[in-house]
Write a protein that holds these residues in place. Structure first.
Motif, PDB file in Angstrom:
ATOM      1  N   LYS A  14      -0.611   6.456 -11.247  1.00  0.00           N
ATOM      2  CA  LYS A  14      -1.547   5.946 -12.249  1.00  0.00           C
ATOM      3  C   LYS A  14      -2.226   4.671 -11.754  1.00  0.00           C
ATOM      4  CE  LYS A  14       0.568   7.899 -16.356  1.00  0.00           C
ATOM      5  NZ  LYS A  14       0.276   7.834 -17.780  1.00  0.00           N
ATOM      6  N   ALA A  15      -1.453   3.779 -11.146  1.00  0.00           N
ATOM      7  CA  ALA A  15      -2.019   2.532 -10.626  1.00  0.00           C
ATOM      8  C   ALA A  15      -3.013   2.822  -9.503  1.00  0.00           C
ATOM      9  CB  ALA A  15      -0.910   1.613 -10.131  1.00  0.00           C
ATOM     10  N   THR A  16      -2.683   3.785  -8.652  1.00  0.00           N
ATOM     11  CA  THR A  16      -3.592   4.178  -7.579  1.00  0.00           C
ATOM     12  C   THR A  16      -4.907   4.685  -8.163  1.00  0.00           C
ATOM     13  OG1 THR A  16      -1.778   4.696  -6.073  1.00  0.00           O
ATOM     14  CG2 THR A  16      -3.891   5.741  -5.610  1.00  0.00           C
ATOM     15  N   ALA A  17      -4.825   5.507  -9.205  1.00  0.00           N
ATOM     16  CA  ALA A  17      -6.026   6.036  -9.859  1.00  0.00           C
ATOM     17  C   ALA A  17      -6.872   4.907 -10.450  1.00  0.00           C
ATOM     18  CB  ALA A  17      -5.643   7.046 -10.937  1.00  0.00           C
ATOM     19  N   ILE A  18      -6.211   3.905 -11.027  1.00  0.00           N
ATOM     20  CA  ILE A  18      -6.930   2.745 -11.583  1.00  0.00           C
ATOM     21  C   ILE A  18      -7.673   2.009 -10.476  1.00  0.00           C
ATOM     22  CG2 ILE A  18      -6.615   0.451 -12.615  1.00  0.00           C
ATOM     23  CD1 ILE A  18      -4.256   1.764 -14.232  1.00  0.00           C
ATOM     24  N   VAL A  51      -0.358  -4.762  -4.020  1.00  0.00           N
ATOM     25  CA  VAL A  51      -0.146  -4.488  -5.436  1.00  0.00           C
ATOM     26  C   VAL A  51       1.300  -4.064  -5.704  1.00  0.00           C
ATOM     27  CG1 VAL A  51      -0.911  -3.133  -7.431  1.00  0.00           C
ATOM     28  CG2 VAL A  51      -2.552  -3.713  -5.623  1.00  0.00           C
ATOM     29  N   GLU A  52       1.932  -4.770  -6.613  1.00  0.00           N
ATOM     30  CA  GLU A  52       3.257  -4.394  -7.128  1.00  0.00           C
ATOM     31  C   GLU A  52       3.024  -3.634  -8.431  1.00  0.00           C
ATOM     32  OE1 GLU A  52       7.509  -4.272  -7.468  1.00  0.00           O
ATOM     33  OE2 GLU A  52       6.111  -4.494  -5.799  1.00  0.00           O
ATOM     34  N   VAL A  53       3.699  -2.503  -8.587  1.00  0.00           N
ATOM     35  CA  VAL A  53       3.573  -1.690  -9.792  1.00  0.00           C
ATOM     36  C   VAL A  53       4.897  -1.748 -10.546  1.00  0.00           C
ATOM     37  CG1 VAL A  53       3.115   0.614 -10.722  1.00  0.00           C
ATOM     38  CG2 VAL A  53       1.921  -0.162  -8.655  1.00  0.00           C
ATOM     39  N   LYS A  54       4.814  -2.054 -11.839  1.00  0.00           N
ATOM     40  CA  LYS A  54       6.017  -2.138 -12.671  1.00  0.00           C
ATOM     41  C   LYS A  54       5.809  -1.347 -13.953  1.00  0.00           C
ATOM     42  CE  LYS A  54       8.814  -4.735 -10.366  1.00  0.00           C
ATOM     43  NZ  LYS A  54      10.021  -4.125  -9.844  1.00  0.00           N
ATOM     44  N   TYR A  55       6.861  -0.681 -14.388  1.00  0.00           N
ATOM     45  CA  TYR A  55       6.833   0.082 -15.641  1.00  0.00           C
ATOM     46  C   TYR A  55       7.992  -0.337 -16.531  1.00  0.00           C
ATOM     47  CZ  TYR A  55       7.754   3.825 -18.938  1.00  0.00           C
ATOM     48  OH  TYR A  55       8.012   4.518 -20.086  1.00  0.00           O
ATOM     49  N   ARG A  56       7.716  -0.478 -17.795  1.00  0.00           N
ATOM     50  CA  ARG A  56       8.745  -0.719 -18.807  1.00  0.00           C
ATOM     51  C   ARG A  56       8.445   0.189 -19.989  1.00  0.00           C
ATOM     52  NH1 ARG A  56      10.809  -2.738 -15.128  1.00  0.00           N
ATOM     53  NH2 ARG A  56      11.715  -4.795 -14.908  1.00  0.00           N
ATOM     54  N   ARG A  95      -4.962 -10.932  -1.449  1.00  0.00           N
ATOM     55  CA  ARG A  95      -4.632 -11.231  -2.838  1.00  0.00           C
ATOM     56  C   ARG A  95      -3.383 -10.432  -3.196  1.00  0.00           C
ATOM     57  NH1 ARG A  95      -9.173  -9.225  -6.103  1.00  0.00           N
ATOM     58  NH2 ARG A  95      -7.853  -7.545  -6.834  1.00  0.00           N
ATOM     59  N   PHE A  96      -2.578 -10.990  -4.094  1.00  0.00           N
ATOM     60  CA  PHE A  96      -1.382 -10.319  -4.597  1.00  0.00           C
ATOM     61  C   PHE A  96      -1.575 -10.037  -6.082  1.00  0.00           C
ATOM     62  CE2 PHE A  96      -0.105 -12.797  -0.947  1.00  0.00           C
ATOM     63  CZ  PHE A  96       0.675 -11.895  -0.226  1.00  0.00           C
ATOM     64  N   ASP A  97      -1.489  -8.750  -6.456  1.00  0.00           N
ATOM     65  CA  ASP A  97      -1.688  -8.334  -7.844  1.00  0.00           C
ATOM     66  C   ASP A  97      -0.463  -7.586  -8.352  1.00  0.00           C
ATOM     67  OD1 ASP A  97      -4.273  -9.249  -7.432  1.00  0.00           O
ATOM     68  OD2 ASP A  97      -5.240  -7.331  -7.831  1.00  0.00           O
ATOM     69  N   CYS A  98      -0.392  -7.454  -9.667  1.00  0.00           N
ATOM     70  CA  CYS A  98       0.627  -6.614 -10.312  1.00  0.00           C
ATOM     71  C   CYS A  98      -0.074  -5.750 -11.353  1.00  0.00           C
ATOM     72  CB  CYS A  98       1.703  -7.469 -10.975  1.00  0.00           C
ATOM     73  SG  CYS A  98       2.978  -6.498 -11.814  1.00  0.00           S
ATOM     74  N   ILE A  99       0.155  -4.460 -11.269  1.00  0.00           N
ATOM     75  CA  ILE A  99      -0.299  -3.557 -12.322  1.00  0.00           C
ATOM     76  C   ILE A  99       0.964  -3.124 -13.057  1.00  0.00           C
ATOM     77  CG2 ILE A  99      -1.419  -1.375 -12.892  1.00  0.00           C
ATOM     78  CD1 ILE A  99      -3.165  -1.733 -10.405  1.00  0.00           C
ATOM     79  N   GLU A 104       2.249   3.210 -22.273  1.00  0.00           N
ATOM     80  CA  GLU A 104       0.983   3.599 -21.645  1.00  0.00           C
ATOM     81  C   GLU A 104      -0.031   2.454 -21.602  1.00  0.00           C
ATOM     82  OE1 GLU A 104       0.562   6.453 -19.922  1.00  0.00           O
ATOM     83  OE2 GLU A 104       2.670   6.723 -20.396  1.00  0.00           O
ATOM     84  N   LYS A 105       0.355   1.262 -22.094  1.00  0.00           N
ATOM     85  CA  LYS A 105      -0.535   0.093 -22.038  1.00  0.00           C
ATOM     86  C   LYS A 105      -0.503  -0.484 -20.625  1.00  0.00           C
ATOM     87  CE  LYS A 105      -1.393  -4.465 -23.849  1.00  0.00           C
ATOM     88  NZ  LYS A 105      -0.721  -5.713 -23.930  1.00  0.00           N
ATOM     89  N   VAL A 106      -1.683  -0.729 -20.095  1.00  0.00           N
ATOM     90  CA  VAL A 106      -1.811  -1.217 -18.721  1.00  0.00           C
ATOM     91  C   VAL A 106      -2.259  -2.675 -18.721  1.00  0.00           C
ATOM     92  CG1 VAL A 106      -2.954  -0.885 -16.503  1.00  0.00           C
ATOM     93  CG2 VAL A 106      -2.543   1.081 -17.985  1.00  0.00           C
ATOM     94  N   THR A 107      -1.604  -3.482 -17.871  1.00  0.00           N
ATOM     95  CA  THR A 107      -2.030  -4.862 -17.644  1.00  0.00           C
ATOM     96  C   THR A 107      -2.171  -5.064 -16.142  1.00  0.00           C
ATOM     97  OG1 THR A 107      -0.812  -5.599 -19.598  1.00  0.00           O
ATOM     98  CG2 THR A 107      -1.473  -7.295 -18.021  1.00  0.00           C
ATOM     99  N   TRP A 108      -3.338  -5.505 -15.723  1.00  0.00           N
ATOM    100  CA  TRP A 108      -3.603  -5.756 -14.308  1.00  0.00           C
ATOM    101  C   TRP A 108      -3.707  -7.257 -14.130  1.00  0.00           C
ATOM    102  CZ3 TRP A 108      -8.072  -2.902 -11.322  1.00  0.00           C
ATOM    103  CH2 TRP A 108      -8.053  -3.266  -9.983  1.00  0.00           C
ATOM    104  N   THR A 109      -2.712  -7.841 -13.500  1.00  0.00           N
ATOM    105  CA  THR A 109      -2.684  -9.278 -13.244  1.00  0.00           C
ATOM    106  C   THR A 109      -3.118  -9.515 -11.807  1.00  0.00           C
ATOM    107  OG1 THR A 109      -0.844  -9.503 -14.795  1.00  0.00           O
ATOM    108  CG2 THR A 109      -1.270 -11.357 -13.304  1.00  0.00           C
ATOM    109  N   LYS A 110      -4.250 -10.183 -11.640  1.00  0.00           N
ATOM    110  CA  LYS A 110      -4.763 -10.476 -10.305  1.00  0.00           C
ATOM    111  C   LYS A 110      -4.315 -11.873  -9.887  1.00  0.00           C
ATOM    112  CE  LYS A 110      -8.716  -7.450 -10.874  1.00  0.00           C
ATOM    113  NZ  LYS A 110     -10.172  -7.330 -10.907  1.00  0.00           N
ATOM    114  N   ASN A 111      -4.248 -12.081  -8.569  1.00  0.00           N
ATOM    115  CA  ASN A 111      -3.835 -13.381  -8.021  1.00  0.00           C
ATOM    116  C   ASN A 111      -2.470 -13.796  -8.551  1.00  0.00           C
ATOM    117  OD1 ASN A 111      -6.239 -13.827  -6.487  1.00  0.00           O
ATOM    118  ND2 ASN A 111      -7.274 -14.285  -8.406  1.00  0.00           N
ATOM    119  N   LEU A 112      -1.532 -12.902  -8.433  1.00  0.00           N
ATOM    120  CA  LEU A 112      -0.180 -13.109  -8.938  1.00  0.00           C
ATOM    121  C   LEU A 112       0.499 -14.338  -8.326  1.00  0.00           C
ATOM    122  CD1 LEU A 112       2.159 -11.875 -10.608  1.00  0.00           C
ATOM    123  CD2 LEU A 112       2.721 -10.509  -8.606  1.00  0.00           C
TER     124      LEU A 112
END
Length: 120
Positions: A14-18, A51-56, A95-99, A104-112
């Motif tokens: 999903k993160a890749t698709a985003i 990009v780090e991907v995390k799911y909760r 840049r270091f980001d976290c998606i 199903e709510k997505v948050t994309w944090t840039k410049n982590l």
């Protein structure tokens, strides 16, 4: 019942698709070296993004972003240094980001994080 790796793979997809839908080029997925692991390495406008991907499922154990602590950031940063060295891109803009996903709510944090914030 799915295991954590299956769930992780689903949300990395999903993160890749985003990223792709936002015109990022995917350079690597699940990049692993002795120094650490990076879920996705992408590039856009000459900037390499790690990009780090995390799911909760819930907030019971905190948000996905909260799971990206100092120790995790340091491992990502070390793996990124290896990647940049091996690809001869040490002087690239990065840049270091976290998606993160909460259900199903997505948050994309840039410049982590920046290297100087974690002692480099």
């Amino acid at each position: 019942m799915k295991n954590n790796r299956d769930i992780g793979d689903k949300y990395e997809e999903k993160a890749t698709a985003i990223l792709i839908s936002n015109n990022y080029k995917i350079l690597e997925r699940n990049y692993r070296v002795k120094a650490g692991e990076i879920d996705i390495i992408a590039e856009k406008n000459g900037i390499i993004v790690f990009v780090e991907v995390k799911y909760r499922k819930t907030l019971k154990f905190g948000s996905g972003l909260e799971a990206v602590d100092y120790k995790k950031i340091k491992r990502i940063y070390n793996a990124a240094r290896v990647y940049l060295t091996l690809k001869n891109k040490l002087y690239s803009k990065i840049r270091f980001d976290c998606i993160s996903f909460l259900g199903e709510k997505v948050t994309w944090t840039k410049n982590l994080a920046w290297g100087d914030e974690i002692g480099f």
